[in-house]
Design a protein around this motif. Structure first.
Motif, PDB file in Angstrom:
ATOM      1  N   LEU A  96       0.806  -1.226   0.000  1.00 55.52           N
ATOM      2  CA  LEU A  96       0.000   0.000   0.000  1.00 55.52           C
ATOM      3  C   LEU A  96       0.835   1.271   0.000  1.00 55.52           C
ATOM      4  O   LEU A  96       0.345   2.337  -0.376  1.00 55.52           O
ATOM      5  CB  LEU A  96      -0.908   0.025   1.231  1.00 55.52           C
ATOM      6  N   THR A  97       2.080   1.169   0.407  1.00 53.17           N
ATOM      7  CA  THR A  97       2.925   2.352   0.513  1.00 53.17           C
ATOM      8  C   THR A  97       3.083   3.067  -0.823  1.00 53.17           C
ATOM      9  O   THR A  97       2.986   4.296  -0.897  1.00 53.17           O
ATOM     10  CB  THR A  97       4.309   1.964   1.059  1.00 53.17           C
ATOM     11  N   VAL A  98       3.313   2.320  -1.877  1.00 52.96           N
ATOM     12  CA  VAL A  98       3.577   2.930  -3.188  1.00 52.96           C
ATOM     13  C   VAL A  98       2.363   3.699  -3.719  1.00 52.96           C
ATOM     14  O   VAL A  98       2.492   4.874  -4.091  1.00 52.96           O
ATOM     15  CB  VAL A  98       4.074   1.869  -4.195  1.00 52.96           C
ATOM     16  N   PRO A  99       1.158   3.091  -3.752  1.00 52.90           N
ATOM     17  CA  PRO A  99       0.021   3.877  -4.255  1.00 52.90           C
ATOM     18  C   PRO A  99      -0.324   5.078  -3.377  1.00 52.90           C
ATOM     19  O   PRO A  99      -0.691   6.137  -3.894  1.00 52.90           O
ATOM     20  CB  PRO A  99      -1.147   2.891  -4.281  1.00 52.90           C
ATOM     21  N   ILE A 100      -0.189   4.928  -2.067  1.00 52.78           N
ATOM     22  CA  ILE A 100      -0.479   6.065  -1.188  1.00 52.78           C
ATOM     23  C   ILE A 100       0.521   7.184  -1.447  1.00 52.78           C
ATOM     24  O   ILE A 100       0.155   8.365  -1.495  1.00 52.78           O
ATOM     25  CB  ILE A 100      -0.472   5.641   0.294  1.00 52.78           C
ATOM     26  N   ARG A 101       1.774   6.842  -1.637  1.00 52.07           N
ATOM     27  CA  ARG A 101       2.800   7.863  -1.902  1.00 52.07           C
ATOM     28  C   ARG A 101       2.536   8.575  -3.229  1.00 52.07           C
ATOM     29  O   ARG A 101       2.737   9.788  -3.350  1.00 52.07           O
ATOM     30  CB  ARG A 101       4.185   7.214  -1.912  1.00 52.07           C
ATOM     31  N   MET A 102       2.086   7.836  -4.240  1.00 51.23           N
ATOM     32  CA  MET A 102       1.819   8.455  -5.542  1.00 51.23           C
ATOM     33  C   MET A 102       0.594   9.363  -5.496  1.00 51.23           C
ATOM     34  O   MET A 102       0.540  10.368  -6.209  1.00 51.23           O
ATOM     35  CB  MET A 102       1.641   7.376  -6.608  1.00 51.23           C
ATOM     36  N   MET A 103      -0.394   9.042  -4.657  1.00 50.92           N
ATOM     37  CA  MET A 103      -1.609   9.850  -4.578  1.00 50.92           C
ATOM     38  C   MET A 103      -1.432  11.079  -3.701  1.00 50.92           C
ATOM     39  O   MET A 103      -2.152  12.055  -3.856  1.00 50.92           O
ATOM     40  CB  MET A 103      -2.769   9.007  -4.031  1.00 50.92           C
ATOM     41  N   THR A 104      -0.504  11.043  -2.781  1.00 49.35           N
ATOM     42  CA  THR A 104      -0.333  12.140  -1.820  1.00 49.35           C
ATOM     43  C   THR A 104       1.066  12.709  -1.954  1.00 49.35           C
ATOM     44  O   THR A 104       1.963  12.355  -1.210  1.00 49.35           O
ATOM     45  CB  THR A 104      -0.558  11.634  -0.388  1.00 49.35           C
ATOM     46  N   ARG A 105       1.248  13.604  -2.879  1.00 51.76           N
ATOM     47  CA  ARG A 105       2.576  14.173  -3.159  1.00 51.76           C
ATOM     48  C   ARG A 105       3.116  15.014  -1.996  1.00 51.76           C
ATOM     49  O   ARG A 105       4.307  15.072  -1.774  1.00 51.76           O
ATOM     50  CB  ARG A 105       2.532  15.030  -4.420  1.00 51.76           C
ATOM     51  N   ALA A 159      -0.076   3.767   5.705  1.00 52.39           N
ATOM     52  CA  ALA A 159      -0.069   2.421   5.133  1.00 52.39           C
ATOM     53  C   ALA A 159      -0.107   1.355   6.219  1.00 52.39           C
ATOM     54  O   ALA A 159      -0.813   0.347   6.089  1.00 52.39           O
ATOM     55  CB  ALA A 159       1.164   2.230   4.249  1.00 52.39           C
TER      56      ALA A 159
END
Length: 86
Positions: free
Chosen positions: A48-57, A68
């Protein structure tokens, strides 16, 4: 991803300290750790870390890791409770 792993290491470290110094039994008879639950939560948190990081710059790495880890721990709890293996 390192921040997410770190958020899982903090409670693990505190648990080990509690178990070593404050537990009344030396065998941990009242503690029922399920490795499948722990591994599922950690793996889901790392995924989950990767998609959360991409959505929340604008979020810092520690905030993304915390989010996450909280989401994955909650989803894992619901999943294993619903299945009935927890």
């Amino acid at each position: 991803m390192m921040a997410t792993a770190g958020w899982y290491l903090v409670p693990a470290f505190l648990f080990v300290l509690w178990f070593l110094f404050f537990s009344r039994t030396s065998t941990g008879g009242g503690i029922h750790l399920k490795p499948a639950v722990i591994v599922t939560a950690v793996v889901m948190g790392l995924v989950l870390t990767v998609p959360i990081r991409m959505m929340t710059r604008g979020w810092q790495a520690m905030s993304v890791g915390f989010a996450a880890s909280v989401i994955s721990a909650g989803v894992t709890t619901i999943l294993f409770t619903g299945v009935g293996t927890s």
